[in-house]
Every structure is written in C-alpha cells, then in structure tokens.
Design an enzyme around this catalytic site. Structure first.
Site, PDB file in Angstrom:
ATOM      1  N   GLU A   1      -7.676   3.851  -6.796  1.00 38.62           N
ATOM      2  CA  GLU A   1      -8.459   3.548  -5.597  1.00 38.62           C
ATOM      3  C   GLU A   1      -9.951   3.663  -5.888  1.00 38.62           C
ATOM      4  O   GLU A   1     -10.366   4.363  -6.829  1.00 38.62           O
ATOM      5  CB  GLU A   1      -8.034   4.495  -4.453  1.00 38.62           C
ATOM      6  CG  GLU A   1      -8.734   4.271  -3.119  1.00 38.62           C
ATOM      7  CD  GLU A   1      -8.640   2.844  -2.555  1.00 38.62           C
ATOM      8  OE1 GLU A   1      -8.845   1.877  -3.310  1.00 38.62           O
ATOM      9  OE2 GLU A   1      -8.394   2.701  -1.336  1.00 38.62           O
TER      10      GLU A   1
ATOM     11  N   ARG B   1       0.164   9.239  -4.995  1.00 38.75           N
ATOM     12  CA  ARG B   1       0.688   8.571  -3.787  1.00 38.75           C
ATOM     13  C   ARG B   1       1.327   7.218  -4.087  1.00 38.75           C
ATOM     14  O   ARG B   1       2.283   6.826  -3.417  1.00 38.75           O
ATOM     15  CB  ARG B   1      -0.414   8.462  -2.717  1.00 38.75           C
ATOM     16  CG  ARG B   1      -1.732   7.823  -3.160  1.00 38.75           C
ATOM     17  CD  ARG B   1      -2.799   8.178  -2.132  1.00 38.75           C
ATOM     18  NE  ARG B   1      -4.115   7.572  -2.316  1.00 38.75           N
ATOM     19  CZ  ARG B   1      -5.072   8.059  -3.103  1.00 38.75           C
ATOM     20  NH1 ARG B   1      -4.834   9.124  -3.861  1.00 38.75           N
ATOM     21  NH2 ARG B   1      -6.260   7.476  -3.147  1.00 38.75           N
TER      22      ARG B   1
ATOM     23  N   ARG C   1       0.873  -1.162   0.000  1.00 36.11           N
ATOM     24  CA  ARG C   1       0.000   0.000   0.000  1.00 36.11           C
ATOM     25  C   ARG C   1       0.915   1.218   0.000  1.00 36.11           C
ATOM     26  O   ARG C   1       2.022   1.162   0.561  1.00 36.11           O
ATOM     27  CB  ARG C   1      -0.863  -0.031   1.260  1.00 36.11           C
ATOM     28  CG  ARG C   1      -2.058   0.856   1.143  1.00 36.11           C
ATOM     29  CD  ARG C   1      -2.932   0.759   2.376  1.00 36.11           C
ATOM     30  NE  ARG C   1      -3.700   1.983   2.494  1.00 36.11           N
ATOM     31  CZ  ARG C   1      -4.274   2.394   3.594  1.00 36.11           C
ATOM     32  NH1 ARG C   1      -4.195   1.664   4.686  1.00 36.11           N
ATOM     33  NH2 ARG C   1      -4.941   3.528   3.606  1.00 36.11           N
TER      34      ARG C   1
END
Ligand code: F6P
Length: 407
Positions: free
Chosen positions: A287, A262, A214
């Site tokens: 996401e 990110r 992640r």
C-alpha cells in the site's frame, strides 16, 4: 502455399515464448483464421524416455538427448506442414529453436511458406527469477524439493545458453522483450500474412479474467487508520472465507498479494480452497507509504498536520507524504508489479490480485482511461471486487458482489 504462414518462437526457457504463442493463436482464431500450436516440449514429454526432464538430456554432448529432441522437432515440423497443406492458415511452433542449424532446417522444410521467427528475451533479473521459481512447480519437477528443481532447471537453461545463436540471418524476424511486451527489432523480407495483427497482439496485454480484490476489513480500517500492518478483524476473516467460497468454481493457479499481512490473510483461505494454487507476494503491490503519517487517522493528520491534509486536498494525485509516497510516485512500481503478473501468469489462466485501496486504484487505472486527478478517488470497496476482461475485442469491468456467500 499462398496466404499461409509459419510462426516460430525462439528463445531460452522461461522467456515467455508460450505466452506469446498462445496469445497469437487465441486472437487470430477469434478472427476466424485456422491456426494451430505445435509445442516441442509437449512432444518430448510423451516420449517413452524416462529421463527427458533431467538436465543432461539437454546437453549438446548427449547424443541420445540430441537425437530425441531432434526427433520431436521433426515430428512437429511434419505435423505443422500437414496442417498448412490441409486447410490450416497459420501454424505456430513453440520451442527453444536456439541454434541456427535448427532454424535452417525449419526454413528449408518450409521453403514455400513465409516463416516468421519471434525471438523472446527478458533481461529483468527479478522477473526471470520469479518465473523460474514458478517453473519449478511444473508437473515434471513437482516431485522434487523446490531448490533442487530450480537447480535442475538452471542447468537445463545453461545447456541452451551454450549453443544460443540470436536471430540474425533469418529472412523474417522479430525481437521481443517479453517482460515489457514491446518489439525491440524487426526485419521482414517476405510478405507476411497477418503481420499487422501479429505485431499488435504481441504488444497488447490480454487478460482473460483478472479478479482485483481489496483485502478484508482490518483493525486499522475500523479506526480509520492508514498504513501499518494490521491483521483482519472477525468481519475481515468472514469476508476472506466468503471470497474463498465465491471463487471455488474458478481455477486460480496463482494469487498475487502485497507483503502486508492483511492481503495475505485474505488470500490464504482462497488459496486453501483451490488445487495447486501458489502465492506470490509482490512488494510492488504494497500500500501507498504514508511516511510520517503512517498509523494515524485522517482526523489526527488534520489536527496535527493541517498542511498535509490541505496539500492532499489540492492535489491528491501529485502529493507525496513526507518521507513516504504519493499516487504519482507510486505509479511506476505498481505498473512494474503488473508487468510481473502478466509475465508470470499463463495467458489462458485467471489472475487474482489481492491488494489495497490506493494500489488497486492504480492497477485499475492501467485498464480504464481516467484523468490522473480522478484516480485517487476510484471506488474501491471491501465487500465487492473488480472483474476485468481485456482482449483485442473487448474491455469489461464489472464490480461484483461476493457477500451473498457470507454464511
Ligand atoms: O485506509 C486504508 C488505506 O489503504 C490506507 O492504508 C491508505 O493510506 C489509504 O487507504 C489510501 O487511500 P486514500 O489515498 O484515499 O487516502
């Protein structure tokens, strides 16, 4: 030659032939069967001819190219035959073999051994394009600008297409969709040793090492905000650096990310510490789209849209955010992303995916059996990652700490 088998791959370049060949070789070797791969491309690359990577070398009208490629094919046929005559059980020829004439030569040479042809096709334009781009990174093209390498490779494929004859008359043949890893057609005349095993291997995903990460901590994470495209905090950057150090002993040829900042900021330092590591951003790994709730905190949603919170509480898997997605509606695209990963990655290479909380849960659920309603609750921390290994013998999932590497 009883109990022996020749497997012959067939198909245009970049259709996943080598992946399937490698997968079969590796698995039946673990079954204690003596197997060997013979790759015509490798044979060609050791030729003294400097132009053997140029597109025109592959033109059916280039007499010299035709003769040299024929020579490579014959060298490998001889090696494969010697191997089977000796103590080898299964020989695998990995080459395009697109003409009926070439395949006839193979069947004639191996008149006393069953020959199983495996034709690899892939009609998924996007996956094919991505695979071609990847091929443009190969050693024989590396000295060229990417666009030029792609054009040259496309011309080479064009020559193969001009003489392509699908499997049809061959005694034993399987047609495989290499993107979907499924068998489209099969026909056997002879008794094929290991047939059930080979069939099963073709349709099984084998994952040597998949590192599912992640992204590091973001400014949105700090405030408990969902979605958005926020960057990494200082802590997030330190996590990315620690991951980079942690993964230096591993070879990572490609890092797959989403399109979000990110994941890319997390992957970037990892790639920098690797040699020849390419980045592939897949929108399939973006996401979960929180629609009208994007950018809000869970508390804000609860206060201003209590029906959303309640509906999600009752069925987190099936719930779809207004103007957005839900776990159920995201499943298809995430699995498609995974198929791309398998297709683009060489079977022997390690895989790294840097994704997000919800997306990573869907990815993990592809490998582990979980009730659907439990998937949205799979633990997905930012200070550890999942190390996954899957083959026809084992399935391993290890939640691994990397934060020891935080300096
Ligand atoms: O909070 C980070 C995040 O990645 C959000 O962007 C996303 O909406 C959420 O996690 C998914 O987790 P859950 O389904 O548990 O809300």
């Amino acid at each position: 030659m009883t109990g022996k088998l020749l497997i012959v791959l067939m198909g245009l370049p970049a259709r996943g032939k080598s992946t399937i060949a490698g997968k079969i070789a590796r698995t039946i070797e673990l079954d204690d069967v003596r197997v060997r791969l013979f790759n015509n491309g490798e044979q060609r690359r050791i030729l003294p001819n400097e132009n053997s990577s140029a597109p025109d070398f592959f033109s059916p009208h280039n007499a010299e190219g035709v003769a040299l490629r024929d020579q490579c094919a014959r060298i490998n046929l001889k090696k494969a035959r010697d191997f089977l005559i000796d103590s080898g059980k299964v020989a695998i020829i990995d080459a395009s073999n697109v003409s009926r004439k070439r395949r006839q030569l193979i069947e004639e040479t191996f008149f006393d051994v069953p020959v199983l042809f495996i034709e690899c096709v892939n009609d998924d334009e996007e996956a094919l394009e991505a695979n071609l781009e990847r091929k443009a990174f190969l050693k024989e093209f590396r000295h060229l600008p990417a666009r030029e390498a792609l054009d040259l490779f496309a011309r080479r494929i064009g020559y193969y297409e001009s003489i392509y004859e699908p499997l049809d008359k061959e005694r034993n043949r399987i047609l495989v969709d290499s993107f979907e890893a499924c068998i489209l057609k099969e026909h056997t005349t002879d008794l094929i040793p290991y047939y059930d095993r080979i069939r099963d291997i073709i349709t099984t995903r084998i994952v040597r090492n998949l590192f599912l990460l992640r992204h590091g901590q973001t400014f949105f994470n700090l405030e408990d905000r969902i979605g958005g495209d926020s960057g990494l905090t200082e802590k997030g950057q330190a996590q990315a650096q620690a991951l980079a150090r942690h993964f230096t002993p591993w070879r990572l040829p490609i890092i797959f990310t989403s399109n979000h900042k990110r994941t890319q900021q997390t992957a970037s330092p990892i790639a920098e510490k690797q040699e020849n590591c390419s980045f592939i951003a897949l929108p399939e790994f973006n996401e979960i789209d929180a629609g009208i709730c994007d950018g809000m905190t869970y508390q804000e949603i609860k206060e201003t849209m209590p029906t959303v919170t309640e509906a999600r509480r009752l069925d987190k898997y099936g719930y779809t955010y207004p103007k957005g997605e839900g776990y159920a509606s995201m499943e298809k695209r995430v699995h498609r992303g995974l198929q791309k990963v398998f297709y683009l990655n060489n079977i022997d290479d390690n895989i790294m995916i840097v994704g997000h909380q919800a997306v990573n849960r869907m990815i993990l659920s592809y490998f582990i059996s979980r009730l659907k309603e439990e998937v949205p609750f799979i633990y997905m921390p930012q200070d550890r990652y999942y190390h996954i290994q899957v083959d026809p013998y084992k399935r391993i999932f290890e939640l691994t700490n990397y934060t020891d590497s935080i300096g």
